[in-house]
Scaffold this active site. Sequence first.
Site, PDB file in Angstrom:
ATOM      1  N   TYR A   1      62.906 -60.196  60.921  1.00  0.00           N
ATOM      2  CA  TYR A   1      62.554 -60.806  59.636  1.00  0.00           C
ATOM      3  C   TYR A   1      63.547 -60.321  58.597  1.00  0.00           C
ATOM      4  O   TYR A   1      64.076 -59.211  58.713  1.00  0.00           O
ATOM      5  CB  TYR A   1      61.126 -60.394  59.248  1.00  0.00           C
TER       6      TYR A   1
ATOM      7  N   PHE B   1      63.225 -67.947  50.771  1.00  0.00           N
ATOM      8  CA  PHE B   1      64.336 -67.665  51.693  1.00  0.00           C
ATOM      9  C   PHE B   1      63.777 -66.794  52.803  1.00  0.00           C
ATOM     10  O   PHE B   1      63.145 -65.768  52.535  1.00  0.00           O
ATOM     11  CB  PHE B   1      65.457 -66.877  51.003  1.00  0.00           C
ATOM     12  N   GLU B   2      64.015 -67.196  54.046  1.00  0.00           N
ATOM     13  CA  GLU B   2      63.696 -66.338  55.190  1.00  0.00           C
ATOM     14  C   GLU B   2      64.633 -66.707  56.310  1.00  0.00           C
ATOM     15  O   GLU B   2      64.893 -67.893  56.533  1.00  0.00           O
ATOM     16  CB  GLU B   2      62.281 -66.597  55.728  1.00  0.00           C
ATOM     17  N   ILE B   3      65.141 -65.685  56.997  1.00  0.00           N
ATOM     18  CA  ILE B   3      65.713 -65.910  58.312  1.00  0.00           C
ATOM     19  C   ILE B   3      64.864 -65.043  59.229  1.00  0.00           C
ATOM     20  O   ILE B   3      64.659 -63.858  58.943  1.00  0.00           O
ATOM     21  CB  ILE B   3      67.200 -65.505  58.395  1.00  0.00           C
TER      22      ILE B   3
ATOM     23  N   HIS C   1      53.393 -63.166  55.070  1.00  0.00           N
ATOM     24  CA  HIS C   1      54.511 -62.827  55.967  1.00  0.00           C
ATOM     25  C   HIS C   1      54.965 -61.381  55.758  1.00  0.00           C
ATOM     26  O   HIS C   1      55.271 -60.670  56.713  1.00  0.00           O
ATOM     27  CB  HIS C   1      55.713 -63.743  55.705  1.00  0.00           C
TER      28      HIS C   1
END
Length: 348
Positions: free
Chosen positions: A178, A235-237, A272
């Site tokens: 994450y 924004f998340e990768i 998250h």
Amino acid sequence: SFKDNTSPNPVSGETRLPATPAPGERMNATFVTLARNSDVWDISRSIRQVEDRFNRKFNYDWVFLNDAEFDDTFKKVTSALTSGKTHYGKIGKEQWGFPEWIDQDKAKKVREDMHERKIIYGDSISYRHMCRYESGFFFQHDLMKNYEWYWRVEPSIELFCDIDYDPFKFMADNKKKYSFVLSLYEYVETIPTLWDSVKKFMKTHPEHIAEDNSMQFLSDDGGETYNKCHFWSNFEIGNLNWLRGKAYTDFFNQLDMDGGFFYERWGDAPVHSIAAGLMLKKDEIHFFNDIAYYHVPFTHCPTGQQYRIDKKCHCDPKDNFDWNGYSCTKRFYETNGMQLPDGYAVEQ
Ligand code: GDP
Ligand code: MN
């Protein structure tokens, strides 16, 4: 065809060829965007920047999800802007609607009350479905099932620096699950009982809590109370297999049963973040300092002038939010025993 790169420019006579693809392997990864048809122009600006700064050389796919059917304009415009394959999916009613255990009257009263108290999106039903979907379901969609990695992109974001390497590959090579670029404190009015639900989960599922977790990022008293710190999830990768795994599934299901997506206004960002903070090892969460990013109203502009010059950044370092008192990023550095970046003191 709208993807034609081979017709000559009528003025210069030059042909616009696609960027030379970056050498190296590709990860099993996709961009993912939840959007309405009316978001087409705002998401187009985001896509254009993601492509210019990164993806024109990497050509990753893009999955678009919507609770309604995407129209032809949305599909045409977004497909023209992307260099990878595009996929358009509709979300099922079970995943975008009230679960049967939710008391509709109670949920309605909450919305009315939040409306009076002027809490942002407090009176919105669709925003709650969106938060629940991003918390528990986007990674289960048929179009997402065959991917291992995702990069979430929202409308009207900006990327300010070139990204000359593959962040997906970085995640895989360094065993990250994450990642984030901005962190901040959540409005307490939207999550008054979220931490109670989390504490219940920690009791019933101690097997899911990582030993070397980031509790220090989330709590100032060893887990008694939540300090509201979260990674900003627009924004998340991240790793989809982690989200699809038993630990995250048990976590989401317990939160969903407790009803706070509707009886309060739990956001997918704290959900998250708390999941990552408790169920991942500290070093599985990554701060992409080098990805310069804006989503209204906050900017992450990398600290360090040489880096910004090298990567052709166009953000004003004065806008950087990281070292502001409302950011939790300094706390992330402390939690992980990381040294603050060079230039931190002069640029804050
Ligand atoms: P904010 O960033 O919290 O202010 O919320 P946004 O309005 O940006 O919504 C978050 C994401 O969900 C964005 O990608 C939106 O395009 C998307 N979104 C929000 N509401 C809806 C909705 O009702 N339907 C669909 N399909 N997408 C939505
Ligand atoms: Mn947004």
